[in-house]
Design an enzyme around this catalytic site. Structure first.
Site, PDB file in Angstrom:
ATOM      1  NE  ARG A 186      -4.178  -1.806   1.725  1.00 25.03           N
ATOM      2  CZ  ARG A 186      -5.007  -2.333   2.603  1.00 25.03           C
ATOM      3  NH1 ARG A 186      -4.881  -2.054   3.877  1.00 25.03           N
ATOM      4  NH2 ARG A 186      -5.963  -3.138   2.207  1.00 25.03           N
TER       5      ARG A 186
ATOM      6  CG  ASP B 144     -12.073  -9.814  -3.478  1.00 19.15           C
ATOM      7  OD1 ASP B 144     -13.095  -9.175  -3.132  1.00 19.15           O
ATOM      8  OD2 ASP B 144     -11.031  -9.814  -2.803  1.00 19.15           O
TER       9      ASP B 144
ATOM     10  CD  GLU C 274      -4.288  -6.846  -5.792  1.00 19.51           C
ATOM     11  OE1 GLU C 274      -4.954  -7.870  -5.552  1.00 19.51           O
ATOM     12  OE2 GLU C 274      -4.414  -5.800  -5.137  1.00 19.51           O
TER      13      GLU C 274
ATOM     14  CD  GLN D   3      -6.141 -19.552  -5.316  1.00 21.80           C
ATOM     15  OE1 GLN D   3      -5.139 -19.021  -5.782  1.00 21.80           O
ATOM     16  NE2 GLN D   3      -6.851 -20.431  -5.964  1.00 21.80           N
ATOM     17  CB  THR D   4      -1.839 -16.386  -0.061  1.00 20.54           C
ATOM     18  OG1 THR D   4      -1.700 -17.380  -1.077  1.00 20.54           O
ATOM     19  CG2 THR D   4      -0.817 -16.665   1.024  1.00 20.54           C
TER      20      THR D   4
ATOM     21  CE1 TYR E 231      -9.520  -8.240  -6.452  1.00 19.20           C
ATOM     22  CE2 TYR E 231      -7.511  -9.479  -6.914  1.00 19.20           C
ATOM     23  CZ  TYR E 231      -8.209  -8.556  -6.156  1.00 19.20           C
ATOM     24  OH  TYR E 231      -7.586  -7.921  -5.123  1.00 19.20           O
TER      25      TYR E 231
END
Ligand code: SF4
Length: 373
Positions: free
Chosen positions: A31, A144, A43, A48-49, A126
């Protein structure tokens, strides 16, 4: 009049959410940048993490490949090694391929057009929308699981969210809600709300900055929406693995050809997803006696010269997506490692290579058992 009211409540919703996000956002390293390359890496890692698990990998990966050019020039093996432990290795393979394409076709700059971004390997709707909105301020709303849940609750949408028609409806709602003046912050704010307040279980409605106007809250449906997906029972898989060990402490690792491994990925009981198409110990899916099956496999594929002493080592449980895997490893002391396809490495160095976490568990367990009766 009604239209003005809708516009007012939309503006209020946006203001409240953005205000909350800017005051309460988690301080995450990705960020602090709007560099498209860095945003893209984050991204892909975050797919999935969880964010907490990504932190260390993100920093190390960028130390190894600080620019897109560095990633584009790297060998896939090096990229996989930097990814080692993060799982879902197709993400790393696609990153490496996409970096080369960006370097050769887009002058080394992540493309700015949605269609061009979507044409890159591993970049879906996404990811493309997230990178373009955050890095380039393109007015594109992401959708998402977190965003879908927030929208479904605010609008009290029932039914399974991942159904194609419903997902399309949610994307249209996400597009309509987007604050086009700050699309990057807006997208991150929606995801942050879903990840930290409007969570799958027990949403913290009391602390929600946009509870006003939330239909699920008003109807008392907040913790019942969205409808949970019916989970199917995991597929149980048993795998016999051979840790061959010569007198010098060396072992044999193998790797399936890419096309065979890719086909294997689609089979519930294939080895591909377990070893992530990386170097692994010779192994076979078994349904009977693991030693007998493994002996047959070795004599067909990696015939041993001379005597061999078989030592059982404890079974390892490993979960991969919908598979519940039990690995039955054998430590096989050999006079000579088989010649032919594969790679001979010191067993205690295998853990430092680009191998899957299943292989790493086998190596660690085997190392701990050497010389034990
Ligand atoms: Fe989610 Fe509750 Fe906020 Fe509605 S009020 S958006 S259900 S956290």
């Amino acid at each position: 009049m009604a239209r003005r009211r809708r516009a007012d409540s939309q503006a209020e919703f946006q203001q409240r959410l953005l205000g909350w996000f800017r005051a309460h956002r988690r301080d995450l390293p990705w960020r602090h940048t709007r560099d498209a390359y860095r945003v893209w890496i984050s991204e892909i890692m975050l797919q999935q993490t969880r964010a907490a698990a990504v932190l260390g990998y993100y920093r190390r990966f960028l130390r190894a490949f600080p620019t897109l050019r560095a990633l584009a020039r790297a060998r896939e093996e090096r990229v996989l090694k930097a990814w080692s432990g993060l799982g879902y290795y197709s993400r790393a393979r696609n990153l490496a391929r996409a970096a080369k394409l960006i370097q050769s076709q887009h002058g080394g700059r992540f493309p700015r057009l949605l269609d061009e971004a979507l044409a890159l390997p591993g970049v879906g709707a996404y990811t493309a929308r997230a990178v373009l909105s955050i890095a380039y301020d393109e007015p594109l709303a992401v959708l998402d699981g977190n965003v879908a849940r927030v929208i479904a609750r605010r609008e009290a949408i029932e039914g399974e969210l991942r159904r194609p028609a419903r997902w399309k409806q949610l994307q249209a709602l996400a597009d309509r809600r987007l604050d086009a003046k700050s699309p990057g912050d807006w997208n991150q704010a929606m995801m942050e709300l879903g990840a930290t307040v409007c969570t799958p279980r027990q949403p913290r409605c009391g602390a929600c900055p946009v509870r006003e106007g939330c239909r699920a809250l008003r109807l008392g449906l907040a913790d019942r929406l969205p409808e949970r997906r019916a989970k199917s029972a995991p597929v149980r898989v048993r795998v016999a693995a051979a840790v061959l060990l010569d007198g010098a402490g060396r072992t044999l690792l193998v790797r399936s050809p890419a096309n065979a491994a890719a086909q294997d990925d689609d089979r519930p009981a294939g080895l591909g997803p377990i070893f992530s198409r990386l170097w692994h110990f010779p192994a076979i899916v078994t349904s009977g006696d693991s030693r007998t099956d493994l002996e047959r496999h070795l004599s067909a594929e990696f015939p041993l010269n001379g005597a061999a002493r078989w030592q059982a080592i404890p079974a390892i449980r490993h979960a991969v997506t919908f598979r519940d895997v039990t690995i039955e490893p054998w430590l096989i002391h050999v006079e000579e490692l088989p010649r032919g396809p594969g790679r001979i490495v010191a067993l205690d160095a295998a853990g430092r290579m680009a191998i899957s976490s299943a292989s790493r568990k086998i190596a660690t367990t085997a190392l701990a058992r050497i010389d034990q009766p």
